[in-house]
Design an enzyme around this catalytic site. Sequence first.
Site, PDB file in Angstrom:
ATOM      1  N   PRO A  11       0.897  -1.365   0.146  1.00 27.96           N
ATOM      2  CA  PRO A  11      -0.197   0.160  -0.122  1.00 27.96           C
ATOM      3  C   PRO A  11       0.759   1.185  -0.133  1.00 27.96           C
ATOM      4  CG  PRO A  11      -0.193  -1.222   2.041  1.00 27.96           C
ATOM      5  CD  PRO A  11       0.407  -1.802   0.776  1.00 27.96           C
ATOM      6  N   ASN A  12       0.323   2.250  -0.863  1.00 28.87           N
ATOM      7  CA  ASN A  12       0.756   3.539  -0.573  1.00 28.87           C
ATOM      8  C   ASN A  12       1.984   3.822  -1.711  1.00 28.87           C
ATOM      9  OD1 ASN A  12      -1.519   5.224   0.358  1.00 28.87           O
ATOM     10  ND2 ASN A  12      -0.089   3.404   2.582  1.00 28.87           N
ATOM     11  N   ARG A  19       4.924  11.454  -3.548  1.00 32.32           N
ATOM     12  CA  ARG A  19       5.295  12.930  -1.633  1.00 32.32           C
ATOM     13  C   ARG A  19       6.487  12.010  -1.280  1.00 32.32           C
ATOM     14  NH1 ARG A  19       0.060  13.329  -0.941  1.00 32.32           N
ATOM     15  NH2 ARG A  19       0.648  14.799   1.128  1.00 32.32           N
ATOM     16  N   TYR A  24      11.987   8.477   0.955  1.00 31.90           N
ATOM     17  CA  TYR A  24      11.888   7.951  -0.353  1.00 31.90           C
ATOM     18  C   TYR A  24      12.345   8.151  -1.156  1.00 31.90           C
ATOM     19  CZ  TYR A  24       7.967   6.434   3.202  1.00 31.90           C
ATOM     20  OH  TYR A  24       7.842   5.349   4.362  1.00 31.90           O
ATOM     21  N   ASN A  75       7.870  -5.377  -1.270  1.00 34.96           N
ATOM     22  CA  ASN A  75       7.789  -3.909  -0.013  1.00 34.96           C
ATOM     23  C   ASN A  75       6.745  -4.380   0.433  1.00 34.96           C
ATOM     24  OD1 ASN A  75       7.827  -2.226   1.688  1.00 34.96           O
ATOM     25  ND2 ASN A  75       8.995  -1.004   0.169  1.00 34.96           N
ATOM     26  N   ALA A  78       3.204  -0.512   4.429  1.00 35.62           N
ATOM     27  CA  ALA A  78       2.687  -1.031   5.967  1.00 35.62           C
ATOM     28  C   ALA A  78       2.354  -2.047   6.902  1.00 35.62           C
ATOM     29  CB  ALA A  78       1.307   0.544   6.786  1.00 35.62           C
ATOM     30  N   GLU A  99      13.112  -9.611   1.876  1.00 31.87           N
ATOM     31  CA  GLU A  99      11.806  -8.368   2.532  1.00 31.87           C
ATOM     32  C   GLU A  99      12.234  -6.522   1.710  1.00 31.87           C
ATOM     33  OE1 GLU A  99      11.172  -8.746   6.228  1.00 31.87           O
ATOM     34  OE2 GLU A  99      10.082  -7.048   6.692  1.00 31.87           O
ATOM     35  N   HIS A 101      12.699  -2.509   2.697  1.00 33.93           N
ATOM     36  CA  HIS A 101      12.063  -1.658   3.054  1.00 33.93           C
ATOM     37  C   HIS A 101      13.573   0.090   2.459  1.00 33.93           C
ATOM     38  CE1 HIS A 101       8.648  -3.305   5.371  1.00 33.93           C
ATOM     39  NE2 HIS A 101      10.232  -4.101   5.897  1.00 33.93           N
ATOM     40  N   ARG A 108      13.016   4.053  12.780  1.00 33.66           N
ATOM     41  CA  ARG A 108      11.938   6.172  12.336  1.00 33.66           C
ATOM     42  C   ARG A 108      11.134   5.467  13.776  1.00 33.66           C
ATOM     43  NH1 ARG A 108       9.210   5.121   6.628  1.00 33.66           N
ATOM     44  NH2 ARG A 108       7.999   7.171   7.434  1.00 33.66           N
TER      45      ARG A 108
HETATM   46  O1  CA2 Z   1      10.820   1.472   4.042  1.00 36.44           O
HETATM   47  C1  CA2 Z   1       9.603   1.532   3.459  1.00 36.44           C
HETATM   48  O2  CA2 Z   1       9.219   0.927   2.693  1.00 36.44           O
HETATM   49  C2  CA2 Z   1       8.462   0.931   3.893  1.00 36.44           C
HETATM   50  O3  CA2 Z   1       7.810  -0.022   3.708  1.00 36.44           O
HETATM   51  C3  CA2 Z   1       7.032   2.079   2.849  1.00 36.44           C
HETATM   52  C4  CA2 Z   1       5.804   1.719   3.587  1.00 36.44           C
HETATM   53  C5  CA2 Z   1       5.407   2.169   5.331  1.00 36.44           C
HETATM   54  O4  CA2 Z   1       4.738   1.874   6.140  1.00 36.44           O
HETATM   55  C6  CA2 Z   1       6.614   0.814   6.290  1.00 36.44           C
HETATM   56  O5  CA2 Z   1       6.296   1.274   7.206  1.00 36.44           O
HETATM   57  C7  CA2 Z   1       8.034   1.144   5.486  1.00 36.44           C
HETATM   58  C8  CA2 Z   1       5.465   3.448   3.371  1.00 36.44           C
HETATM   59  C9  CA2 Z   1       5.133   3.359   2.120  1.00 36.44           C
HETATM   60  C10 CA2 Z   1       4.265   4.484   1.511  1.00 36.44           C
HETATM   61  O6  CA2 Z   1       5.255   5.233   0.071  1.00 36.44           O
HETATM   62  C11 CA2 Z   1       5.304   6.392  -0.184  1.00 36.44           C
HETATM   63  C12 CA2 Z   1       6.064   6.854  -0.163  1.00 36.44           C
HETATM   64  C13 CA2 Z   1       5.479   7.852  -1.491  1.00 36.44           C
HETATM   65  C14 CA2 Z   1       4.632   9.111  -0.706  1.00 36.44           C
HETATM   66  C15 CA2 Z   1       4.029   8.636   0.090  1.00 36.44           C
HETATM   67  C16 CA2 Z   1       3.850   7.063   0.550  1.00 36.44           C
END
Ligand code: CA2
Length: 146
Positions: A11-12, A19, A24, A75, A78, A99, A101, A108
């Site tokens: 997700p996301n 963003r 990221y 990946n 969340a 896996e 991240h 974090r």
């Molecule tokens: O660091 C990572 O790759 C995460 O898996 C990313 C997840 C986060 O919930 C994990 O704790 C760590 C969130 C992905 C959200 O991705 C976005 C990318 C750009 C803008 C907003 C969100």
Amino acid sequence: MPKLVTLLNGPNLNLLGLRQPEIYGRETLDDVAAKVADLAEELDLGLKALQSNHEGQLVDWIHEARGRSAAIIINPGAYSHTSIAILDALNAYEGLVLEVHISNIHKREPFRHHSYVSSRADGVIAGCGTEGYLLALRRIASLLTA
Ligand code: CA2
């Protein structure tokens, strides 16, 4: 016939590059998928790249990888920190699991420090930015040829 690697993003991650670049990076998910596909070709591997915001869809794709894909790079976003369903699906999958991240989840918030998926993963890469996906693919190639 090249062995298949399934790349799953949760997700996301479709918002990558659009963003929060300070966390990221600036590459989009399409940029990342293209780079991973290029490296897969170089390593004589096939790649199927998928992204979903839905837990059940990710579970279905893990089921589909059974018997078809030699490895999964995931990946889980969340869902890493919440999803026993994704862990159960991965436990029913016989191939390699890496896996990834993008951020260093251990640097974090405390709720990001634990990942259910890590207990199944053959390797975990965190905090290497989007390069982590390439590192995961190289590790898979070396494990598959060992
Ligand atoms: O660091 C990572 O790759 C995460 O898996 C990313 C997840 C986060 O919930 C994990 O704790 C760590 C969130 C992905 C959200 O991705 C976005 C990318 C750009 C803008 C907003 C969100």
